[in-house]
Scaffold this motif. Structure first.
Motif, short mmCIF file in Angstrom:
data_model
loop_
_atom_site.label_atom_id
_atom_site.label_comp_id
_atom_site.label_asym_id
_atom_site.label_seq_id
_atom_site.Cartn_x
_atom_site.Cartn_y
_atom_site.Cartn_z
N ASP A 1 0.82 -1.22 0.00
CA ASP A 1 0.00 0.00 0.00
C ASP A 1 0.85 1.27 0.00
N ASP A 2 2.08 1.18 0.47
CA ASP A 2 2.96 2.34 0.56
C ASP A 2 4.01 2.38 -0.55
N LYS A 3 3.92 1.47 -1.51
CA LYS A 3 4.95 1.37 -2.54
C LYS A 3 5.16 2.69 -3.28
N ALA A 4 4.10 3.32 -3.75
CA ALA A 4 4.22 4.56 -4.52
C ALA A 4 4.89 5.66 -3.67
N LYS A 5 4.49 5.74 -2.40
CA LYS A 5 5.09 6.76 -1.52
C LYS A 5 6.57 6.49 -1.29
N ILE A 6 6.92 5.21 -1.10
CA ILE A 6 8.32 4.83 -0.88
C ILE A 6 9.16 5.24 -2.08
N ILE A 7 8.69 4.88 -3.27
CA ILE A 7 9.45 5.18 -4.48
C ILE A 7 9.52 6.69 -4.71
N LYS A 8 8.40 7.38 -4.52
CA LYS A 8 8.37 8.84 -4.69
C LYS A 8 9.35 9.51 -3.73
N ASN A 9 9.35 9.07 -2.49
CA ASN A 9 10.25 9.63 -1.49
C ASN A 9 11.70 9.31 -1.84
N TYR A 10 11.95 8.08 -2.30
CA TYR A 10 13.32 7.67 -2.58
C TYR A 10 13.90 8.35 -3.82
N THR A 11 13.04 8.71 -4.78
CA THR A 11 13.52 9.35 -6.02
C THR A 11 13.43 10.87 -5.95
N GLY A 12 13.21 11.41 -4.78
CA GLY A 12 13.10 12.87 -4.66
C GLY A 12 11.84 13.39 -5.34
N GLU A 13 10.77 12.62 -5.25
CA GLU A 13 9.46 12.94 -5.80
C GLU A 13 9.46 13.01 -7.33
N ARG A 14 10.44 12.39 -7.98
CA ARG A 14 10.53 12.37 -9.44
C ARG A 14 9.52 11.41 -10.04
N THR A 15 9.29 10.26 -9.38
CA THR A 15 8.37 9.25 -9.91
C THR A 15 7.82 8.40 -8.78
N GLU A 16 6.67 7.77 -9.07
CA GLU A 16 6.07 6.81 -8.13
C GLU A 16 6.21 5.39 -8.63
N SER B 1 16.04 5.11 -11.77
CA SER B 1 17.32 4.84 -12.43
C SER B 1 17.86 3.50 -11.94
N ILE B 2 18.79 2.96 -12.68
CA ILE B 2 19.40 1.69 -12.29
C ILE B 2 20.03 1.82 -10.90
N GLU B 3 20.71 2.93 -10.66
CA GLU B 3 21.38 3.13 -9.37
C GLU B 3 20.37 3.31 -8.24
N GLU B 4 19.30 4.07 -8.48
CA GLU B 4 18.26 4.24 -7.46
C GLU B 4 17.65 2.88 -7.10
N ALA B 5 17.36 2.08 -8.13
CA ALA B 5 16.77 0.76 -7.90
C ALA B 5 17.73 -0.12 -7.10
N ARG B 6 19.02 -0.10 -7.46
CA ARG B 6 20.01 -0.91 -6.75
C ARG B 6 20.06 -0.53 -5.27
N GLN B 7 20.07 0.77 -5.00
CA GLN B 7 20.16 1.23 -3.62
C GLN B 7 18.89 0.91 -2.84
N LEU B 8 17.72 1.07 -3.48
CA LEU B 8 16.46 0.75 -2.80
C LEU B 8 16.39 -0.74 -2.50
N ILE B 9 16.84 -1.57 -3.42
CA ILE B 9 16.86 -3.02 -3.19
C ILE B 9 17.73 -3.34 -1.98
N MET B 10 18.89 -2.71 -1.90
CA MET B 10 19.78 -2.96 -0.75
C MET B 10 19.10 -2.58 0.55
N ILE B 11 18.41 -1.46 0.57
CA ILE B 11 17.71 -1.02 1.78
C ILE B 11 16.58 -1.99 2.14
N LEU B 12 15.80 -2.40 1.14
CA LEU B 12 14.70 -3.33 1.40
C LEU B 12 15.21 -4.68 1.88
N VAL B 13 16.31 -5.14 1.31
CA VAL B 13 16.90 -6.42 1.72
C VAL B 13 17.32 -6.35 3.19
#
Length: 154
Positions: free
Chosen positions: A23-38, A44-56
């Motif tokens: 339910d919070d996925k869009a907010k997490i991604i929006k927050n993590y990308t500096g509100e660039r996207t939900e 970006s590849i790097e944003e995704a890599r870093q978010l995956i590391m945090i989620l893991v």
């Protein structure tokens, strides 16, 4: 900008679902990308890599898997630090789990409760190995002491 790969998007979705954050996925991604996207596919590849590391880091399943590898090294089942060693260790661990594990499945096929059983099994193995090493060390000390005192060992 190169967008996140399909594998990265899938991994993000899997981790978010496992952490029950759908339910919070869009907010997490929006927050993590500096509100660039939900959308994870527009990260970006790097944003995704870093978010995956945090989620893991926050995933209990992934945490237990890392602990199992650590216990595998402590027990002597796994060894080596090169990339080839790590691939071999993953295969060795899966083979061990299928043959001698309490659940008889590969690591990635196990659910959380099964991973807990395997974790307990590995902790017991490490504890027994350390106990045996301590006993062997104590026997060596006693034997050396008896030799120093010119007494024969039994």
């Amino acid at each position: 900008m190169k967008y996140a790969t399909k594998a990265q998007v899938q991994k993000i979705n899997i981790l978010i679902n496992k952490l029950q954050l759908k339910d919070d996925k869009a907010k997490i991604i929006k927050n993590y990308t500096g509100e660039r996207t939900e959308r994870s596919s527009l990260m970006s590849i790097e944003e995704a890599r870093q978010l995956i590391m945090i989620l893991v880091e926050h995933s209990p399943v992934e945490r237990i898997k890392r602990l199992l590898f650590s216990l595998g090294y402590q027990s002597g089942i796994l060894y080596g630090t090169t990339a080839a060693d790590k691939k071999m260790n993953a295969a060795k661990l899966n083979m061990f789990l299928k043959e001698r594990g309490a659940v008889k499945k590969e690591l990635n096929a196990m659910n959380y409760s099964e991973l807990i059983k395997i974790h307990r099994q590995f902790e017991g193995m490490v504890r027994n190995i350390k106990k045996a090493q301590d006993n062997n060390q104590a026997k060596k000390v006693v034997k050396n002491l008896l030799n120093e005192l010119n007494l024969q060992t039994l």
